[in-house]
Scaffold this active site. Structure first.
Site, PDB file in Angstrom:
ATOM      1  N   CYS A  36       0.843  -1.196   0.000  1.00 25.20           N
ATOM      2  CA  CYS A  36       0.000   0.000   0.000  1.00 25.20           C
ATOM      3  C   CYS A  36       0.882   1.251   0.000  1.00 25.20           C
ATOM      4  O   CYS A  36       1.826   1.341   0.781  1.00 25.20           O
ATOM      5  CB  CYS A  36      -0.874  -0.019   1.248  1.00 25.20           C
ATOM      6  SG  CYS A  36      -1.830   1.485   1.494  1.00 25.20           S
ATOM      7  N   CYS A  39       0.400   3.043   3.687  1.00 25.01           N
ATOM      8  CA  CYS A  39       0.835   2.453   4.963  1.00 25.01           C
ATOM      9  C   CYS A  39       1.812   1.293   4.789  1.00 25.01           C
ATOM     10  O   CYS A  39       2.248   0.702   5.769  1.00 25.01           O
ATOM     11  CB  CYS A  39      -0.378   2.003   5.772  1.00 25.01           C
ATOM     12  SG  CYS A  39      -1.190   0.544   5.095  1.00 25.01           S
ATOM     13  N   CYS A  82      -7.320  -0.913   1.108  1.00 26.34           N
ATOM     14  CA  CYS A  82      -6.336  -1.473   2.029  1.00 26.34           C
ATOM     15  C   CYS A  82      -7.040  -1.709   3.360  1.00 26.34           C
ATOM     16  O   CYS A  82      -7.643  -0.792   3.916  1.00 26.34           O
ATOM     17  CB  CYS A  82      -5.186  -0.476   2.195  1.00 26.34           C
ATOM     18  SG  CYS A  82      -4.057  -0.915   3.531  1.00 26.34           S
ATOM     19  N   CYS A  85      -5.418   0.752   6.246  1.00 25.80           N
ATOM     20  CA  CYS A  85      -5.585   2.215   6.294  1.00 25.80           C
ATOM     21  C   CYS A  85      -6.792   2.710   5.511  1.00 25.80           C
ATOM     22  O   CYS A  85      -7.126   3.884   5.581  1.00 25.80           O
ATOM     23  CB  CYS A  85      -4.307   2.914   5.817  1.00 25.80           C
ATOM     24  SG  CYS A  85      -4.071   2.840   4.032  1.00 25.80           S
ATOM     25  N   CYS A 106      -8.505  -5.210  -9.982  1.00 24.98           N
ATOM     26  CA  CYS A 106      -8.093  -4.185 -10.935  1.00 24.98           C
ATOM     27  C   CYS A 106      -7.641  -2.978 -10.102  1.00 24.98           C
ATOM     28  O   CYS A 106      -8.452  -2.323  -9.466  1.00 24.98           O
ATOM     29  CB  CYS A 106      -9.299  -3.860 -11.811  1.00 24.98           C
ATOM     30  SG  CYS A 106      -8.969  -2.636 -13.063  1.00 24.98           S
TER      31      CYS A 106
HETATM   32 ZN   LIG Z   1      -2.780   0.989   3.525  1.00 24.01          ZN
END
Ligand SMILES: [Zn+2]
Length: 130
Positions: A36, A39, A82, A85, A106
């Site tokens: 991510c 984070c 995510c 976060c 995607c």
């Molecule tokens: Zn994240």
């Protein structure tokens, strides 16, 4: 938390979409993991990446429970975020028959950071089968 530029904020926080075929990981098949951008939670491995020809990176599975699915407000598509976060990643589609797993995450390249296999320590490489 990472400081995001305006376009990253638009995609990650306001659920925007980068233009197709524009992202740095669209046509990119190195070995490693994708984390991510906000984070750094590991989200996808290169093993699950495939060419969906849709203009965005496509993955047929995610790492553990690190990617969360949320129904879009219009009820038509399933958003992926995510799990740590809440950053917007893209959408997930099923039943298209691209791979055995029949699933396509995607994902906007701009939501991800790629970490090459040789930058990961041995135990992480083992964990992710790289
Ligand atoms: Zn994240």
């Amino acid at each position: 938390m990472k400081i995001l530029n305006e376009f990253e904020k638009h995609v990650l926080l306001e659920k925007g979409t980068e233009p197709p075929f524009s992202g740095e990981y669209n046509d990119f098949f190195e070995h490693g993991i994708y984390v991510c951008k906000m984070c750094e939670t590991p989200l996808f491995t290169s093993d699950s990446k495939f060419s969906g020809h849709c203009g965005w990176p496509s993955f047929d599975s995610s790492i553990g429970n690190n990617v969360k699915e949320v129904l879009d407000q219009d009820g038509m598509r399933t958003e992926i975020i995510c799990a740590n976060c809440g950053a917007h990643l893209g959408h997930v589609f099923r039943g298209e028959g691209f791979t055995m797993k029949n699933t396509r995450h995607c994902v906007n390249s701009i939501s991800l950071i790629f970490i090459p296999k040789d930058k990961l320590n041995h135990s992480l490489r083992t964990d992710y089968n790289l």
